[in-house]
Structure formats: structure tokens, C-alpha cells
Design a protein around this motif. Structure first.
Motif, short mmCIF file in Angstrom:
data_model
loop_
_atom_site.label_atom_id
_atom_site.label_comp_id
_atom_site.label_asym_id
_atom_site.label_seq_id
_atom_site.Cartn_x
_atom_site.Cartn_y
_atom_site.Cartn_z
N GLY A 111 0.80 -1.22 0.00
CA GLY A 111 0.00 0.00 0.00
C GLY A 111 0.84 1.27 0.00
N LEU A 112 0.56 2.14 0.95
CA LEU A 112 1.24 3.44 1.02
C LEU A 112 2.70 3.29 1.40
CD1 LEU A 112 -1.58 5.35 2.91
CD2 LEU A 112 -1.42 4.67 0.51
N GLY A 113 2.99 2.28 2.22
CA GLY A 113 4.38 2.04 2.62
C GLY A 113 5.23 1.67 1.42
N ARG B 86 9.34 3.23 -2.53
CA ARG B 86 9.73 3.51 -3.93
C ARG B 86 10.20 4.96 -4.09
NH1 ARG B 86 4.65 0.45 -6.30
NH2 ARG B 86 5.60 -1.58 -6.73
N ALA B 87 9.43 5.88 -3.47
CA ALA B 87 9.75 7.31 -3.64
C ALA B 87 11.06 7.66 -2.96
CB ALA B 87 8.61 8.16 -3.08
N LEU B 88 11.25 7.19 -1.72
CA LEU B 88 12.48 7.54 -0.98
C LEU B 88 13.70 6.93 -1.68
CD1 LEU B 88 11.28 7.03 2.73
CD2 LEU B 88 11.54 9.20 1.50
N VAL C 23 0.38 12.10 10.25
CA VAL C 23 -0.30 12.42 9.00
C VAL C 23 -1.56 11.59 8.82
CG1 VAL C 23 1.93 12.91 7.89
CG2 VAL C 23 0.84 10.72 7.47
N HIS C 24 -2.52 12.17 8.10
CA HIS C 24 -3.61 11.40 7.48
C HIS C 24 -3.28 11.35 6.00
CE1 HIS C 24 -7.30 10.03 5.86
NE2 HIS C 24 -7.61 11.19 5.33
N PRO C 25 -3.13 10.14 5.45
CA PRO C 25 -2.69 10.07 4.05
C PRO C 25 -3.78 10.35 3.01
CG PRO C 25 -2.90 7.86 5.01
CD PRO C 25 -3.19 8.84 6.12
N GLY C 26 -5.06 10.31 3.44
CA GLY C 26 -6.16 10.36 2.48
C GLY C 26 -6.85 9.00 2.49
N ALA D 77 0.80 8.21 -0.55
CA ALA D 77 2.11 8.20 0.12
C ALA D 77 2.70 9.61 0.24
CB ALA D 77 3.08 7.32 -0.67
N ALA D 78 2.11 10.58 -0.46
CA ALA D 78 2.75 11.89 -0.58
C ALA D 78 2.86 12.62 0.75
CB ALA D 78 1.98 12.75 -1.59
N THR D 79 1.82 12.57 1.59
CA THR D 79 1.87 13.39 2.81
C THR D 79 2.92 12.87 3.79
OG1 THR D 79 -0.45 13.99 2.49
CG2 THR D 79 0.47 14.41 4.66
#
Ligand SMILES: NC(=O)c1ccc[n+]([C@@H]2O[C@H](COP(=O)([O-])OP(=O)(O)OC[C@H]3O[C@@H](n4cnc5c(N)ncnc54)[C@H](OP(=O)(O)O)[C@@H]3O)[C@@H](O)[C@H]2O)c1
Length: 324
Positions: free
Chosen positions: A40-42, A47-49, A208-211, A250-252
């Protein structure tokens, strides 16, 4: 100094992706730990980091699944947040490796599961989502570098419940959404007090709340409930167009972990890649294509006294407190 719980005009928003918040940011030489960093978001966070140059360590309760999902994108180790011995052992292996940590993103969680008890009879959502991360960060504290950021992934689900000081373990009857709400409030309060303790060492914490994003997190929600919520049809196909993609979800957390705009700040709850507004307790009325939903942060999730009280209780329950 206390950071105001108000948006700073980050220039990003609900549709921003994790890759977009990292544009122009070089994380080469930085080390990040991302719990749940293989789903999921993790997974999108990892991937982004990694895409921005960070070395990412993903502690996983299913290491083989994590390795299959991540390939050589991240280093995988073993960790079950519902088992404090496993948390201590992972932290011990990491600290003995001699490396320092620049980013911790506590993304792992379970949501709205049937009543489950772990350890000495603790309610599993609070134990896994909060106590496991509490113990993890405290065990890792000696190797968290000055300037590091720690991000606690909470949820708008925190609106479902504050900390139930008089019945934390649901001995008077279990409610799966209140249990999730209590755990997500605990995630936010953890960031409040950790930030207070960490600031003198230059370590800042955010929640954070990710959405809302369709991920395996919904695995415990029966199909009929998901249909009634307007999430999916009878085939399980998403029908709502107000969900974020995992890259947006994952952005927030990535923004809170890396944004230069947050320099000198901490202890606040963020959503849609900005600091959130305080919430009244009333859901935001429905809008075009979107049901009524809670946004912003409740005062019980940012209350410094409750944050300190929760910290003391969590230290007593887990037997670990890096700041004692
Ligand atoms: N998705 C949403 O709409 C949404 C909304 C608000 C907040 N959030 C929050 O966002 C975070 C990420 O959620 P997600 O949607 O990415 O969920 P997800 O895809 O289900 O990922 C959760 C991760 O947590 C791991 N995990 C669960 N129990 C664990 C344990 N005992 N020990 C170690 N790891 C464990 C899972 O591992 P396994 O796969 O091995 O079980 C998985 O990797 C959560 O904190 C969630 O509360 C999500």
C-alpha cells in the motif's frame, strides 16, 4: 517551540504524488526505516524515498513477501509489531550494524479487525499500530541522527475515538472502528510528545492522514460493508472516484519526512501535503462525487497533556523509554 496547527501553504495538495514532493530533493547518503514498506502506502513511500537516493530498510512481518514486492529497492528484515520481543530483536540487529537513521516512517497498521488480543491480552489495533511503534522508536532512539524526522501515520479514523482512558482494552465490549480510532489517535499523540522530547536533539516528529486509498488495509472489512460505504461494487471493483491513488496517498508522509518547508517545525498533524486545520468534530458535508467525511484534526489528538499521559502509560506497558 510549538508549531501552529494550521496550513502553511505548501503549494501541494490532495492530488500531489510522493515523487512530486521529492522533486529536487536528493536523499543520497540518508537512511530511512519504513514499517509496512512493502504494501500500500508504505510500498509507494519506499519507492519514492529510494528513487530520491535514500537507503531504505523495511522491517516486515512477512519478509519473503516483502522481498518479493521490493526486489533490490530496499533492505528487508524481520519485525512483528504485535510482538515486543520481535521489535526489540529487530532494533538490536539494526543498532549493532553501526548505522544512523535519518527518517522513520511508521506506516504499518491493521484496521478494523475482529476482536484480537496480543501479548498480555492487549487489544490488537492499539498494540500493533501504537505500542509496537512506540517500542520501536524508543529502542532505535540511540541511533536516530540529529536532524532526523519521525512520521507517525495516523488517519482521519482518529475522529472515531479519543483515548478511552476508562476502557482502553474494550473490556466493556469491542467496537472495531472505535478501536481503530483510538489507535490512530494514539499515533497522533505519540508524535506530539516525541516531538517535545526530540526537539532538543534536533529530531522532529509529525503525524499524517494520508487520504483515503484502496489498499490491502481494507482486508477485514466485509464486502457488504464496503458496498454500503460506496467504496466498491458487488464484484469488489472500486466505484468511488474520490479515492487517492497509492502514489498520492504516500505523498503526505513523504512530505512530512523530507520537506524543507517544515524545517524548525514539529508535533503537528498533516493532511494533503500540508499542516491540517483543527477540526470541529462535525464531518465536512458531502461535495461533488464525495461523501461527507471528517477532515482536520481533533483537539484530543493534539492535546499535550494526553500525549504525555499516553507516553508514560506506553513506557510502562512496553518497558522501554529512551527518555527516562
Ligand atoms: N489506505 C487508507 O485509506 C488509509 C487511510 C488513512 C490512514 N491509513 C494509514 O496508512 C497506513 C498504511 O496503510 P496502507 O493502506 O498502506 O495499508 P496496507 O497496504 O495494509 O499496509 C499495512 C502494512 O502494515 C503491515 N503490518 C500489519 N501488521 C503488522 C505487524 N504486526 N507487524 C509488522 N507489520 C505489520 C502489513 O504487513 P502484512 O502485509 O504482512 O500484513 C503491511 O505491510 C496505516 O497506518 C493506515 O492506518 C490508510
Amino acid at each position: 517551540m510549538t508549531t501552529a496547527q494550521h496550513p502553511i501553504g505548501s503549494g501541494f495538495g490532495a492530488s500531489t504524488t510522493a515523487a512530486e514532493v521529492l522533486r529536487g530533493i536528493d536523499l543520497s547518503g540518508r537512511l530511512a526505516i519504513v514499517t509496512g514498506g512493502y504494501s500500500g502506502l508504505g510500498l509507494e513511500t519506499t519507492r519514492a524515498l529510494a528513487g530520491a537516493g535514500a537507503h531504505v530498510v523495511v522491517p516486515a512481518r512477512r519478509p519473503d513477501t516483502a522481498k518479493a514486492a521490493l526486489g533490490d529497492l530496499a533492505e528487508v528484515d524481520e519485525l512483528d509489531l504485535g510482538d515486543l520481543d520481535s521489535v526489540r530483536d529487530f532494533a538490536g540487529r539494526f543498532t549493532s550494524s553501526g548505522r544512523r537513521i535519518d527518517i522513520v516512517i511508521n506506516s504499518a497498521a491493521i484496521m478494523a479487525c475482529p476482536e484480537t488480543r496480543v501479548g498480555p491480552g492487549w487489544e490488537a489495533q492499539f498494540a500493533t499500530n501504537h505500542l509496537g511503534h512506540f517500542a520501536l522508536v524508543n529502542h532505535l532512539w540511540p541511533v536516530i541522527a540529529p536532524g532526523a524526522r519521525i512520521v507517525s501515520v495516523s488517519s482521519r479514523g482518529h475522529h472515531f475515538s479519543g483515548i478511552r482512558w476508562d476502557d482502553m482494552w474494550f473490556e466493556r465490549g469491542y467496537d472495531k472502528w472505535q478501536a481503530y480510532g483510538q489507535a490512530k489517535t494514539a499515533n497522533a499523540l505519540f508524535a506530539v510528545h516525541l516531538d517535545e522530547l526530540g526537539e532538543p536533539s534536533g529530531v522532529r516528529a509529525f503525524s499524517v492522514h494520508p487520504g483515503s486509498i484502496l489498499t490491502p488495509l481494507q482486508r477485514h472489512i466485509p464486502l457488504a460493508e464496503q458496498i454500503a460505504n460506496g467504496w466498491v461494487d458487488e464484484n469488489g471493483t472500486p466505484v468511488a472516484d474520490w479515492f487517492k491513488t497509492p502514489e498520492q496517498g504516500a505523498a503526505t508522509q513523504v512530505w512530512a519526512a523530507t520537506s524543507p518547508a517544515l524545517a524548525g517545525m514539529g508535533g503537528v498533524y498533516c493532511e494533503d501535503c500540508d499542516i491540517a486545520e483543527p477540526a470541529s468534530g462535525e464531518p465536512l458535508p458531502s461535495g461533488p462525487g464525495r461523501p461527507a467525511m471528517f477532515l482536520g484534526v481533533r483537539d484530543y489528538a493534539t492535546d499535550r497533556e494526553q500525549a504525555a499521559r499516553l507516553w508514560a502509560l506506553s513506557a510502562e506497558l512496553t518497558g522501554v523509554n529512551a527518555f527516562a
